[in-house]
Design a protein around this motif. Structure first.
Motif, PDB file in Angstrom:
ATOM      1  N   SER A 167      34.785  17.993 -39.707  1.00 51.89           N
ATOM      2  CA  SER A 167      33.829  16.906 -39.909  1.00 51.89           C
ATOM      3  C   SER A 167      33.178  16.994 -41.279  1.00 51.89           C
ATOM      4  O   SER A 167      32.933  18.086 -41.797  1.00 51.89           O
ATOM      5  N   GLY A 168      32.883  15.818 -41.855  1.00 50.10           N
ATOM      6  CA  GLY A 168      32.048  15.767 -43.041  1.00 50.10           C
ATOM      7  C   GLY A 168      30.607  16.036 -42.635  1.00 50.10           C
ATOM      8  O   GLY A 168      30.315  16.444 -41.512  1.00 50.10           O
ATOM      9  N   THR A 169      29.669  15.822 -43.551  1.00 51.93           N
ATOM     10  CA  THR A 169      28.247  15.993 -43.247  1.00 51.93           C
ATOM     11  C   THR A 169      27.792  14.817 -42.401  1.00 51.93           C
ATOM     12  O   THR A 169      27.637  13.702 -42.902  1.00 51.93           O
ATOM     13  N   VAL A 170      27.588  15.063 -41.128  1.00 48.47           N
ATOM     14  CA  VAL A 170      27.281  13.976 -40.192  1.00 48.47           C
ATOM     15  C   VAL A 170      25.768  13.758 -40.130  1.00 48.47           C
ATOM     16  O   VAL A 170      24.990  14.704 -40.199  1.00 48.47           O
ATOM     17  N   TYR A 171      25.378  12.502 -40.040  1.00 48.86           N
ATOM     18  CA  TYR A 171      23.955  12.165 -39.949  1.00 48.86           C
ATOM     19  C   TYR A 171      23.798  10.974 -39.011  1.00 48.86           C
ATOM     20  O   TYR A 171      24.767  10.302 -38.662  1.00 48.86           O
ATOM     21  N   GLY A 172      22.556  10.723 -38.593  1.00 47.43           N
ATOM     22  CA  GLY A 172      22.297   9.599 -37.704  1.00 47.43           C
ATOM     23  C   GLY A 172      21.077   9.864 -36.849  1.00 47.43           C
ATOM     24  O   GLY A 172      20.397  10.896 -36.987  1.00 47.43           O
ATOM     25  N   GLU A 173      20.792   8.950 -35.929  1.00 43.44           N
ATOM     26  CA  GLU A 173      19.633   9.080 -35.071  1.00 43.44           C
ATOM     27  C   GLU A 173      19.725  10.354 -34.229  1.00 43.44           C
ATOM     28  O   GLU A 173      20.751  10.641 -33.646  1.00 43.44           O
ATOM     29  N   GLY A 174      18.621  11.098 -34.193  1.00 44.15           N
ATOM     30  CA  GLY A 174      18.587  12.327 -33.405  1.00 44.15           C
ATOM     31  C   GLY A 174      19.099  13.552 -34.134  1.00 44.15           C
ATOM     32  O   GLY A 174      19.170  14.634 -33.539  1.00 44.15           O
ATOM     33  N   TYR A 209      28.311   8.709 -40.976  1.00 42.28           N
ATOM     34  CA  TYR A 209      27.423   8.310 -39.890  1.00 42.28           C
ATOM     35  C   TYR A 209      28.020   8.737 -38.551  1.00 42.28           C
ATOM     36  O   TYR A 209      29.232   8.698 -38.341  1.00 42.28           O
ATOM     37  N   VAL A 210      27.159   9.140 -37.617  1.00 43.57           N
ATOM     38  CA  VAL A 210      27.596   9.780 -36.379  1.00 43.57           C
ATOM     39  C   VAL A 210      28.535   8.909 -35.545  1.00 43.57           C
ATOM     40  O   VAL A 210      29.456   9.422 -34.897  1.00 43.57           O
ATOM     41  N   VAL A 291      24.704   2.909 -46.602  1.00 40.38           N
ATOM     42  CA  VAL A 291      23.426   2.195 -46.574  1.00 40.38           C
ATOM     43  C   VAL A 291      23.037   1.813 -45.143  1.00 40.38           C
ATOM     44  O   VAL A 291      21.899   2.031 -44.714  1.00 40.38           O
ATOM     45  N   ASP A 292      23.985   1.259 -44.394  1.00 39.83           N
ATOM     46  CA  ASP A 292      23.682   0.864 -43.007  1.00 39.83           C
ATOM     47  C   ASP A 292      23.343   2.085 -42.150  1.00 39.83           C
ATOM     48  O   ASP A 292      22.429   2.048 -41.319  1.00 39.83           O
ATOM     49  N   GLY A 293      24.078   3.166 -42.351  1.00 43.14           N
ATOM     50  CA  GLY A 293      23.795   4.385 -41.596  1.00 43.14           C
ATOM     51  C   GLY A 293      22.430   4.964 -41.931  1.00 43.14           C
ATOM     52  O   GLY A 293      21.701   5.424 -41.051  1.00 43.14           O
TER      53      GLY A 293
END
Length: 333
Positions: A167-174, A209-210, A291-293
């Motif tokens: 996985s790349g560097t994952v980000y998102g809510e939580g 993005y997650v 941007v959306d993420g």
């Protein structure tokens, strides 16, 4: 009867998003969560235990297994390498040994590894392909590579149907609040200095993005070739200085961008993954852009800051109104 998907580490950041996806897309199976963290829900079965205590009974009857459990905090790995190896390597070895004893083997086992296994790669080799030599620069990356090698070797030695994703560097809510995206977003939302470790014009990550990662996990789980490794990322390089500037725009922040001393071994570290193999073999395509993420993640962090009283009601409402007005605007124009 629905096929059961065991998610080891299913109450973590990625696991929660994966479970929601499976429940929403009911045809994809029935999630079963195994995690040391217990969270109440009647929507799925939970096995409350550490991955070090997995038994054959936990694995029997599972058609698919997604192994996400990990100690993924890089600074903690530096301070506590023994603990990190216990969680990331010895737990994986225990799981594989128990799996080998099962009477019925699942159709597919997916292990989630990390871009951190690559470490420093010559700039001429970017973007990084799956066959690029691995050279981790920190304890966390080394532990993920060790576990990854165990999964790969068990697949070959014992014929286990294992697929590995990096996985790349994952980000998102939580997401964890001590990762670069969440740190920058919190600083920006509070109009505090956005602090980059080292020279942000020379350090990059592949930010994904997650929801994109979850899609890649499911595609690799059902369509990945046994014994194969796939990069699941955005396929786009984002320098940390660029990330800070985009976050300032997204959050409408007045923050300054400053630098501080970087972690040992990370000077000039650039990471961007080649996702051609995943596109061609799995049909993987990241749908949510940076941007959306970041907007979705910023809203999650804004809600938390407001709930803690760190952002006033007036500022909270104003920020939401401005974001709503900019929904269909290209913020980077």
């Amino acid at each position: 009867m629905k096929e059961k998907i065991l998610i080891v580490g299913g109450n973590g950041f990625v696991g929660k998003h994966l479970v929601k996806h499976i429940i929403k897309n009911k045809k994809e199976g029935e999630p079963v969560i195994l995690d040391v963290k217990k969270e109440g829900s009647s929507n799925y079965t939970q096995i409350w235990k550490s991955s070090l205590d997995i038994t054959r009974e936990d694995l029997e009857g599972m058609q698919y297994i997604v192994y996400l459990a990990a100690q993924a905090d890089v600074p903690l790995a530096i301070k506590s390498p023994r603990y990190t190896y216990q969680v990331n390597v010895m737990s994986a070895l225990h799981f594989l040994e128990i799996l080998r004893e099962c009477k019925t083997i699942p159709k597919k086992i997916l292990y989630m590894s990390s871009e951190s296994v690559y470490g420093h790669v010559s700039y001429e080799e970017l973007p990084i392909k799956e066959n690029t030599p691995t050279n981790p620069v920190n304890i966390y990356g080394a532990s993920k590579l060790a576990a990854e090698q165990l999964f790969r070797l068990y697949a070959g030695a014992y014929g286990l149907p294992i697929v590995i994703i990096r996985s790349g560097t994952v980000y998102g809510e939580g997401m964890r609040r001590n990762q670069v995206v969440s740190i920058f977003l919190k600083q920006a939302l509070l109009n505090e200095p956005i602090t980059i470790e080292g020279d942000g014009s020379k350090k990059s990550r592949d930010l994904n993005y997650v929801a994109n990662l979850v899609d890649g996990i499911m595609k690799a789980l059902y369509n990945g070739r046994n014994g194969s490794i796939y990069n699941i990322a955005s396929g786009t390089e984002t320098f940390l200085e660029q990330l800070a500037k985009v976050i300032k725009i997204v959050t409408m922040s007045k923050s300054d961008i400053i630098t501080k001393e970087e972690r040992v071994g990370e000077s000039g570290l650039r990471l961007v993954l080649d996702i051609t193999k995943a596109k061609n073999e799995l049909g993987y395509e990241p749908k949510v852009n940076l941007v959306d993420g970041l907007m979705l993640t910023a809203r999650d962090i804004l809600d938390e800051l407001h709930a803690k009283g760190l952002i006033s009601d007036e500022e909270y409402k104003m920020k939401l109104e401005l974001w709503n007005q900019q929904k269909n605007v290209n913020l980077l124009d």
